[in-house]
Design a protein around this motif. Sequence first.
Motif, short mmCIF file in Angstrom:
data_model
loop_
_atom_site.label_atom_id
_atom_site.label_comp_id
_atom_site.label_asym_id
_atom_site.label_seq_id
_atom_site.Cartn_x
_atom_site.Cartn_y
_atom_site.Cartn_z
N GLY A 175 23.94 18.86 -8.17
CA GLY A 175 25.32 18.45 -7.87
C GLY A 175 25.53 16.97 -8.11
N GLN B 263 24.96 19.75 4.82
CA GLN B 263 24.03 19.00 5.68
C GLN B 263 24.58 17.60 5.98
OE1 GLN B 263 21.37 20.36 6.97
NE2 GLN B 263 21.48 22.24 5.74
N ARG C 37 17.18 20.28 -1.28
CA ARG C 37 15.78 20.65 -1.04
C ARG C 37 14.81 19.47 -1.21
NH1 ARG C 37 15.76 25.65 -4.76
NH2 ARG C 37 17.93 25.06 -5.09
N VAL D 186 9.22 17.36 3.17
CA VAL D 186 8.92 18.78 3.42
C VAL D 186 9.43 19.69 2.30
CG1 VAL D 186 8.62 18.80 5.93
CG2 VAL D 186 10.93 18.89 4.96
N GLY D 187 10.13 19.13 1.36
CA GLY D 187 10.62 19.93 0.22
C GLY D 187 10.13 19.33 -1.07
N GLY D 188 11.06 19.09 -2.02
CA GLY D 188 10.69 18.50 -3.31
C GLY D 188 10.06 17.13 -3.09
N THR E 141 30.06 19.08 5.86
CA THR E 141 31.28 19.79 5.50
C THR E 141 30.95 21.02 4.65
OG1 THR E 141 32.40 17.63 5.48
CG2 THR E 141 33.61 19.48 4.52
N GLN E 142 30.69 22.11 5.33
CA GLN E 142 30.36 23.35 4.60
C GLN E 142 31.61 23.96 3.99
OE1 GLN E 142 28.17 26.30 6.81
NE2 GLN E 142 28.77 27.91 5.39
N SER F 238 25.08 24.80 -5.50
CA SER F 238 24.10 25.43 -4.59
C SER F 238 23.82 26.79 -5.18
CB SER F 238 24.69 25.58 -3.20
OG SER F 238 23.96 26.56 -2.48
N ALA G 215 24.69 29.80 -0.73
CA ALA G 215 25.89 28.98 -0.50
C ALA G 215 26.81 29.54 0.59
CB ALA G 215 26.67 28.82 -1.80
N TRP H 126 12.08 26.82 4.96
CA TRP H 126 13.10 26.83 3.91
C TRP H 126 13.61 28.25 3.79
CZ3 TRP H 126 15.13 22.53 2.06
CH2 TRP H 126 14.40 21.36 2.12
N ALA I 141 13.55 28.68 -0.75
CA ALA I 141 12.89 27.54 -1.40
C ALA I 141 13.00 27.61 -2.92
CB ALA I 141 11.42 27.50 -0.99
N GLU J 109 18.18 27.45 -12.71
CA GLU J 109 17.03 27.56 -11.80
C GLU J 109 16.35 28.93 -11.85
OE1 GLU J 109 17.66 26.72 -7.63
OE2 GLU J 109 15.62 25.94 -7.44
N GLY K 206 12.53 25.75 -11.64
CA GLY K 206 13.24 24.69 -10.92
C GLY K 206 12.32 23.56 -10.54
N GLU L 273 16.51 20.45 -12.36
CA GLU L 273 17.86 20.65 -11.82
C GLU L 273 18.79 19.50 -12.21
OE1 GLU L 273 17.64 23.83 -11.52
OE2 GLU L 273 19.10 23.66 -9.91
C1 LIG Z 1 8.95 23.39 -0.28
C2 LIG Z 1 9.41 22.91 -1.59
C3 LIG Z 1 8.60 22.07 -2.36
C4 LIG Z 1 9.05 21.61 -3.59
N1 LIG Z 1 8.26 20.71 -4.29
C5 LIG Z 1 8.78 20.12 -5.40
C6 LIG Z 1 8.11 19.00 -5.97
O1 LIG Z 1 7.08 18.54 -5.48
N2 LIG Z 1 8.66 18.44 -7.09
C7 LIG Z 1 9.85 18.90 -7.63
O2 LIG Z 1 10.31 18.34 -8.64
N3 LIG Z 1 10.51 19.94 -7.07
C8 LIG Z 1 10.02 20.54 -5.97
N4 LIG Z 1 10.71 21.54 -5.35
C9 LIG Z 1 11.91 22.07 -6.00
C10 LIG Z 1 13.12 21.13 -5.84
O3 LIG Z 1 13.19 20.63 -4.54
C11 LIG Z 1 14.40 21.90 -6.19
O4 LIG Z 1 14.26 22.52 -7.46
C12 LIG Z 1 15.62 20.98 -6.26
O5 LIG Z 1 15.63 20.05 -5.22
C13 LIG Z 1 16.86 21.87 -6.22
O6 LIG Z 1 18.00 21.06 -6.41
P1 LIG Z 1 19.45 21.73 -6.45
O7 LIG Z 1 20.42 20.60 -6.48
O8 LIG Z 1 19.52 22.73 -7.53
O9 LIG Z 1 19.61 22.57 -5.12
P2 LIG Z 1 19.54 22.06 -3.60
O10 LIG Z 1 18.64 20.89 -3.49
O11 LIG Z 1 19.24 23.26 -2.79
O12 LIG Z 1 21.02 21.55 -3.32
C14 LIG Z 1 22.05 22.42 -2.93
C15 LIG Z 1 22.89 21.70 -1.90
O13 LIG Z 1 24.04 22.47 -1.62
C16 LIG Z 1 24.32 22.39 -0.23
N5 LIG Z 1 25.15 23.55 0.11
C17 LIG Z 1 24.80 24.86 0.08
N6 LIG Z 1 25.85 25.64 0.43
C18 LIG Z 1 26.87 24.79 0.71
C19 LIG Z 1 28.21 24.98 1.14
N7 LIG Z 1 28.69 26.21 1.37
N8 LIG Z 1 29.01 23.89 1.31
C20 LIG Z 1 28.54 22.64 1.09
N9 LIG Z 1 27.26 22.40 0.69
C21 LIG Z 1 26.44 23.45 0.50
C22 LIG Z 1 22.93 22.42 0.40
O14 LIG Z 1 22.95 21.93 1.73
C23 LIG Z 1 22.17 21.52 -0.56
O15 LIG Z 1 22.22 20.17 -0.17
C24 LIG Z 1 10.30 22.02 -4.11
C25 LIG Z 1 11.13 22.86 -3.34
C26 LIG Z 1 10.69 23.28 -2.10
C27 LIG Z 1 11.61 24.14 -1.27
#
Ligand SMILES: Cc1cc2nc3c(=O)[nH]c(=O)nc-3n(C[C@H](O)[C@H](O)[C@H](O)COP(=O)(O)OP(=O)(O)OC[C@H]3O[C@@H](n4cnc5c(N)ncnc54)[C@H](O)[C@@H]3O)c2cc1C
Length: 448
Positions: free
Chosen positions: A14, A37, A43, A56-58, A249-250, A284, A289, A392, A395, A421, A425, A430
């Motif tokens: 995003g 959040q 993540r 704890v995530g990425g 703000t969901q 998301s 979502a 998660w 995840a 994704e 991912g 992303e």
């Molecule tokens: C445990 C774990 C370990 C990982 N390790 C790594 C690593 O070491 N290196 C690496 O590169 N990647 C790693 N990843 C993967 C990486 O974190 C993800 O691929 C990446 O962060 C995803 O980004 P995104 O923007 O696509 O989604 P997200 O990061 O999930 O972003 C989506 C956002 O949308 C928001 N959202 C959802 N629904 C709504 C709604 N209705 N209204 C408003 N907001 C909403 C969520 O709160 C979130 O902030 C890991 C993931 C996990 C879970």
Amino acid sequence: MAKKIAVVGAGSAGVLAAYQVYKEFGDKVEITVFERQPHAGGRAWDVNFAGTRIEVGGTLLHSSGRHTTELMALTGGKEGTSGLSIDGKEENYAFWTKDGFVIDTKTTLVSMAMGIVGRVGVSSALKVTKLAKGMEEKWSGVYALEDEGKTFATPDELIETLGLREGTLVSLGEYLTEQKVNKRMQEEVVEAIVHNMYNQGLELNAFAGLVGLAGAGLAGGYLYSIEGGNWTLFENTLKAIKADYRPNTQVVSIEAKGEEGKKKFTIKTVVGTNDTFDAVVLASPLALADIEISIDGVPADFPKHPYQEVQTTLVVGTPNLDYFTNKKPNRLPSTVFTADSAGAPFKSIGVTGYSPEYDCRIYKIFSADHVMTDGELAEIFTEVKDKMTFVWRGAYPVLSPGIEHLPFELSPGLFYACAFETTAGAIEVEAVAGANTGRLVNAYLKTV
Ligand SMILES: Cc1cc2nc3c(=O)[nH]c(=O)nc-3n(C[C@H](O)[C@H](O)[C@H](O)COP(=O)(O)OP(=O)(O)OC[C@H]3O[C@@H](n4cnc5c(N)ncnc54)[C@H](O)[C@@H]3O)c2cc1C
């Protein structure tokens, strides 16, 4: 009047979409970013535990990632440690099987390569390194295409253009067998790495598998995290581009209405706001979502690809070396990748920080959807001084071969930044998908 776009979700996808629109239009387009959040990053998130901060995530970013590097330059973000080197003692990687720690190496690429060669033989070890490097080189070709302003309508078009689609259609196991990689390399090294990263082993699609191996450092380069937390990169970018950023703000619904090409999108949120936009980027995964989408009054039922739960358990304590092997090492290797044959209730265990409060190392355990019990922790550690579990809900997607991916534009004016994704991912992957979505939005805004 300035055009208005909404981005739903302030993770890597995003924020990169928003940044791309800002780069093209500056303040001529109003960008509103809704985030469920209290913080950006999605993540990529950390927690305060035992007197320190733990991702704890990425966690690990790779030195080849151009978008993360660009955001660091924009926001003044700095490279910090990868979270592996903790208390000044030498760190090491080990692969744990039913025979104990069959490979135990330093964290340098050379040492890792030598350790792996010693166990599985030159041919299979080199082959896998070469495949991961080859994938990484082809993938990096995306940056030259971005510079030319190229856009991709679908994940398949993007991956096909880079010459990597074949890998998304076969399983990692089939692919490695075809490439004459022996079973020992597949089961003791490759699977142990990737099931720690994606919750899946050799049944994972081969492209995602190679992304995971490159992310572990097998294709060269180095790994780091952002000083102060990976999430700060995204939070600070939204501030830098002066977006109308709305944390806590969901979004509950998106309603599209009007003539094709002139559609208006009304977004309702849990805090009762109700705003209208010219285009929307859903950033998301649809499955996570919790948003109702309708187009001209008809509910839009886009397929929700399933995501996997992951339990992250943090433990301040002293590992019980007897649990891992009867050929006792001096201490537990700092990162332990576990092969299935080890029969462990978790996918990996590794040092992730140092607690000043307890003067003791902190370990992170990934255990997929298995909840680590107190009994299991009492077997793995001789003493548990403190612990915390972070779950998660989703995840990673289930990354099977041959998935039908959704397009980056779900319907005219409604974009989907997380569409890629379902191939693989990572934070930078992303970011690439988000930036592509942003360029698609730019082209759309010029037509409406
Ligand atoms: C445990 C774990 C370990 C990982 N390790 C790594 C690593 O070491 N290196 C690496 O590169 N990647 C790693 N990843 C993967 C990486 O974190 C993800 O691929 C990446 O962060 C995803 O980004 P995104 O923007 O696509 O989604 P997200 O990061 O999930 O972003 C989506 C956002 O949308 C928001 N959202 C959802 N629904 C709504 C709604 N209705 N209204 C408003 N907001 C909403 C969520 O709160 C979130 O902030 C890991 C993931 C996990 C879970």
